[in-house]
Motif scaffolding. Structure first.
Motif, short mmCIF file in Angstrom:
data_model
loop_
_atom_site.label_atom_id
_atom_site.label_comp_id
_atom_site.label_asym_id
_atom_site.label_seq_id
_atom_site.Cartn_x
_atom_site.Cartn_y
_atom_site.Cartn_z
N ASP A 107 55.46 32.73 18.74
CA ASP A 107 55.29 31.28 18.95
C ASP A 107 54.15 30.98 19.92
OD1 ASP A 107 57.47 30.95 17.31
OD2 ASP A 107 58.91 30.75 18.95
N GLY A 108 53.05 31.71 19.80
CA GLY A 108 51.90 31.46 20.66
C GLY A 108 51.99 32.08 22.03
N LEU A 109 53.05 32.84 22.32
CA LEU A 109 53.20 33.53 23.60
C LEU A 109 52.83 35.00 23.38
CD1 LEU A 109 56.64 32.05 24.71
CD2 LEU A 109 54.36 31.29 25.42
N LEU A 110 51.85 35.48 24.14
CA LEU A 110 51.37 36.84 23.98
C LEU A 110 52.02 37.73 25.03
CD1 LEU A 110 49.32 38.10 22.03
CD2 LEU A 110 47.61 37.94 23.83
N LEU A 111 52.74 38.75 24.57
CA LEU A 111 53.44 39.68 25.47
C LEU A 111 52.51 40.83 25.82
CD1 LEU A 111 56.08 40.50 26.90
CD2 LEU A 111 56.76 41.64 24.77
N LEU A 112 52.30 41.04 27.12
CA LEU A 112 51.33 42.01 27.62
C LEU A 112 51.97 42.94 28.64
CD1 LEU A 112 48.68 39.31 28.57
CD2 LEU A 112 48.71 40.55 26.41
N SER A 113 51.30 44.04 28.93
CA SER A 113 51.66 44.88 30.07
C SER A 113 50.39 45.47 30.67
CB SER A 113 52.64 45.99 29.66
OG SER A 113 52.01 46.95 28.83
N ASN A 114 50.48 45.81 31.96
CA ASN A 114 49.33 46.37 32.66
C ASN A 114 49.82 47.04 33.93
OD1 ASN A 114 46.71 47.04 33.26
ND2 ASN A 114 45.90 44.95 33.11
N TYR A 115 48.89 47.59 34.70
CA TYR A 115 49.20 48.19 35.99
C TYR A 115 48.52 47.41 37.09
CZ TYR A 115 50.93 52.24 33.41
OH TYR A 115 51.64 53.07 32.57
N ASP A 116 49.21 47.23 38.22
CA ASP A 116 48.59 46.55 39.35
C ASP A 116 47.75 47.54 40.16
OD1 ASP A 116 50.32 48.04 40.94
OD2 ASP A 116 51.76 46.41 41.18
N SER A 117 47.17 47.08 41.25
CA SER A 117 46.26 47.91 42.06
C SER A 117 46.96 49.11 42.68
CB SER A 117 45.63 47.06 43.17
OG SER A 117 46.64 46.46 43.97
N SER A 118 48.31 49.06 42.77
CA SER A 118 49.07 50.18 43.33
C SER A 118 49.56 51.14 42.25
CB SER A 118 50.28 49.65 44.11
OG SER A 118 49.87 48.80 45.16
N GLY A 119 49.20 50.88 41.02
CA GLY A 119 49.60 51.76 39.92
C GLY A 119 50.97 51.45 39.36
N GLN A 128 48.86 30.70 25.17
CA GLN A 128 47.52 30.35 24.66
C GLN A 128 47.20 28.88 24.86
OE1 GLN A 128 47.37 31.53 20.50
NE2 GLN A 128 49.11 32.85 20.87
N SER A 129 48.16 28.01 24.54
CA SER A 129 47.89 26.57 24.54
C SER A 129 47.72 26.02 25.95
CB SER A 129 48.99 25.81 23.81
OG SER A 129 50.26 26.15 24.31
N TYR A 341 47.79 30.77 16.95
CA TYR A 341 47.77 29.76 18.01
C TYR A 341 48.84 28.71 17.71
CZ TYR A 341 45.92 26.08 21.05
OH TYR A 341 45.77 25.12 22.02
N VAL A 342 49.76 28.54 18.67
CA VAL A 342 50.82 27.54 18.54
C VAL A 342 50.97 26.81 19.87
CG1 VAL A 342 53.27 27.16 18.12
CG2 VAL A 342 52.07 28.93 16.84
N ASP A 343 51.06 25.49 19.83
CA ASP A 343 51.34 24.72 21.04
C ASP A 343 52.76 25.00 21.49
OD1 ASP A 343 49.09 23.29 21.88
OD2 ASP A 343 49.30 21.86 20.25
N ASN A 344 52.91 25.46 22.74
CA ASN A 344 54.22 25.87 23.24
C ASN A 344 54.33 25.50 24.72
OD1 ASN A 344 56.62 27.17 23.95
ND2 ASN A 344 56.20 28.91 22.59
N PHE A 346 56.87 26.33 26.67
CA PHE A 346 57.53 27.39 27.43
C PHE A 346 56.50 28.30 28.11
CE2 PHE A 346 60.83 26.08 24.52
CZ PHE A 346 61.98 26.16 25.28
N PHE A 347 56.81 28.73 29.32
CA PHE A 347 55.92 29.56 30.13
C PHE A 347 54.54 28.89 30.30
CE2 PHE A 347 58.92 32.58 28.26
CZ PHE A 347 59.34 33.27 29.39
N SER A 348 54.56 27.57 30.45
CA SER A 348 53.30 26.82 30.62
C SER A 348 53.06 26.42 32.06
CB SER A 348 53.32 25.57 29.73
OG SER A 348 54.37 24.69 30.13
N GLY A 349 53.90 26.90 32.96
CA GLY A 349 53.75 26.53 34.36
C GLY A 349 54.76 25.51 34.81
N SER A 350 55.56 24.97 33.88
CA SER A 350 56.60 24.01 34.23
C SER A 350 57.76 24.73 34.90
CB SER A 350 57.10 23.28 32.97
OG SER A 350 58.22 22.46 33.30
#
Length: 353
Positions: A107-119, A128-129, A341-344, A346-350
């Protein structure tokens, strides 16, 4: 300054005259970026836009055919965000997701993962929207390995849920509670019939059972509604060359069963819908990268010649049995992830959604 303030106050007063029902009908038609700005107009507007039921109704409207102009197919190749427009791939707007592993889009929400500066590993969502980024942290104490991540909207609880598992333990993040569940041991239930399963969950993997004269595919899913893993066995009827899971929209399942190097059988099912199989689909498995995608219009998108130029996308329509090719712009490389791309809201900062 005083005159400007008076005008603003008068506009806000006039906004309060509009009934709640009429206001919602108006706001439903607006994109997320406009809605986020309008939250500051008045308390009643802020309350309406921040309401979970309003966000769900707005999302439902955003996903249907009433918003054809906002239905964009986007591709992410680790460094560039591209839009499929008029049968061409063109650069999209700026983004801040360089270096992230892309797991899934819902629904336009991209699920990601990464490492911070401490590993330390963390999971994040990119809307996206709204162009907002939410760091969800990580539920495992020593994040060394993730087998899979998945996101799904649980229609029963009206809640976005995110799964992280290493296939020994797992945790689920709830948008409603704003936190991860406790780590739980993975226990697998054997399902009876994959064709009748609602498929309202994240598919973890598929594989061909490695036994002599075996013609069976093993499918593992996570059921978000009932918080459990389910395994299914699907009799494919004959020996195949390869099997691959196709990235599909939420609530859909698609896999490719390759009979030889250049032809395959495509199995597709939508939640609550008919189980369908398409034979002799021209998918050159040996030349395709494993990232294959199915759109909501039953178009299969895959990359050929992925180990060298020219980098070509092939789009094959399963219903019309027609295909077309699209060249990638210069400067793009590697496998691409497709998302819509979907207007969503949720997880928009509200803080309320």
């Amino acid at each position: 300054m005083a005159a400007a303030k008076n005008i603003i106050d008068e506009n806000r007063a006039s906004c309060e005259v509009v009934s709640a029902d009429v206001l919602e009908l108006i706001l439903f038609r607006l994109p997320v970026k406009s809605l986020l700005r309008l939250k500051s107009v008045s308390e009643s507007w802020n309350h309406t836009i921040s309401n979970r039921d309003f966000a769900i109704a707005h999302l439902r409207r955003s996903k249907n055919s009433l918003f054809p102009s906002r239905k964009k197919f986007l591709f992410w190749d680790f460094s560039n965000l591209l839009e499929l427009k008029n049968n061409e791939l063109k650069p999209f707007w700026d983004h801040k997701i360089n270096g992230y592993i892309v797991w899934q889009c819902c629904d336009g929400l991209l699920l990601l993962s990464n490492y911070d500066s401490s590993g330390n590993m963390f999971v994040a969502l990119w809307n996206q929207s709204a162009k907002t980024y939410t760091n969800l942290g990580f539920p495992f104490p020593s994040p060394e390995y993730i087998f899979t991540c998945g996101i799904n909207f649980d229609s029963l609880s009206k809640d976005y849920k995110i799964l992280v598992t290493d296939l020994e333990t797992y945790a689920v993040f709830s948008n409603k509670s704003g936190r991860w569940s406790e780590l739980k041991e993975v226990k697998i239930t054997i399902g009876e019939d994959i064709k009748s399963f609602p498929l309202d969950g994240h598919i973890c993997w598929i594989s061909q059972v490695e036994e002599e004269h075996s013609y069976t595919i093993e499918i593992l899913l996570f059921d978000f509604k009932h918080d459990k893993f389910c395994k299914f066995f699907y009799d494919i009827g004959r020996l195949i060359f390869d099997c691959r899971l196709v990235h599909s929209p939420p609530g859909q399942f698609c896999m490719i069963l390759a009979d030889n190097f250049d032809k395959a059988r495509v199995v597709w099912k939508k939640a609550g819908g008919e189980w369908m199989e398409f034979n002799d689909v021209p998918v050159p498995v040996m030349e395709c990268h494993s990232e294959m995608h199915l759109t909501e219009d039953k178009e299969l998108i895959f990359t050929c010649d992925c180990y060298g130029p020219p980098y070509i996308f092939t789009i094959y329509n399963l219903i019309e049995k027609e295909s077309r090719e699209i060249s990638r712009p210069d400067g793009t490389f590697g496998p691409c992830h497709l998302f819509i791309y979907v207007d969503n809201l949720f997880f928009s900062g509200s803080t309320s959604i």
